[in-house]
Design a protein around this motif. Structure first.
Motif: not given
Length: 267
Positions: A129-133
């Motif tokens: 949903w939010l991307g890697i990080g």
């Protein structure tokens, strides 16, 4: 003949010394666990000085990587715990007020779903949903640790003696005054127990942040496992365990210090 019988009539008895409350924090409580952790870390450092590390292990530990991962892990734990507190405690208070009490079972069920979901699966969904990080890792840790603080806040406020609350209202206290000066102080022990549980949960869950690109000591653990380098795996594991025990020790001290004195049992 007793001292009371020998005392002349009409003479007041000598004042009794007030009962002494047990000390909240003893020197054993303050020194034992840190001393054990210091010995473990010193032995680990000595073992690393004697160990023969190949190029892969050296690269995994070089350029201050260990301190970087440890700092990231502490940051993940501290930031996630801060947001857990500012979400769970106010929400727990609201769910014990007026008509919002009806929503308490639904909120608890939602929090239970968050903790019942496998942490790695929850993190994977957040990464999609939010991307890697770090953001996805933090949200995952927060969702996973809200339950103990929320449930203990609600339980602590519900466990208060109604007669005490009625007495406080009877002397003219406002609803906020009753909450701040009576209800919350009485609920502090349970709330602090929930915070302590959440802190230890956050330290453990933060190791999974590596799978979402959030860093932390999980990077050392996964590097050691995937490359089959036992020194790197052991270092990441020992540091994670030591950090969890240290955080639990600090939380136990805070629990003793912040507990209202009126709730302590005199010996």
């Amino acid at each position: 003949m007793s001292a009371d019988e020998r005392r002349p009539e009409g003479e007041d008895p000598p004042p009794r010394e007030p009962d002494r409350q047990p000390r909240r924090v003893t020197w054993q409580k303050v020194t034992f666990l840190p001393a054990v952790l210091a010995v473990v870390l010193l032995l680990t450092w000595w073992w690393f000085q004697q160990a023969e590390l190949d190029s892969i292990s050296k690269n995994a530990l070089a350029n201050g990587n260990v301190w970087l991962r440890l700092r990231q892990h502490i940051e993940l734990t501290a930031i996630s715990t801060f947001f857990v507190l500012i979400i769970a405690i106010p929400l727990g208070i609201l769910l014990t007020r007026g008509k919002l009490r009806r929503a308490a079972p639904a909120a608890m069920a939602l929090a239970n779903i968050g903790q019942a979901t496998p942490a790695i699966g929850l993190l994977a969904l957040l990464v999609i949903w939010l991307g890697i990080g770090e953001k996805a890792a933090l949200i995952g840790i927060i969702v996973y640790a809200v339950l103990p603080v929320l449930s203990n806040t609600i339980a602590g406020l519900k466990a208060n003696d109604p007669t005490l609350l009625e007495a406080a209202r009877g002397i003219g206290m406002s609803p906020l005054g009753v909450l701040g000066r009576v209800e919350l102080p009485l609920a502090v022990p349970l709330i602090l127990a929930g915070v302590r549980t959440a802190l230890v949960l956050n330290v453990g869950t933060a190791t999974l942040a590596t799978f979402g690109g959030g860093g932390g000591l999980g990077d050392l653990i996964t590097t050691g496992m995937t490359n089959q380098r036992m020194p790197v795996l052991m270092l990441g594991s020992i540091l994670t365990i030591a950090l969890a025990l240290l955080v639990d020790w600090l939380a136990s001290l805070a629990e003793l210090v912040l507990r209202p004195r009126g709730l302590e049992v005199r010996s």
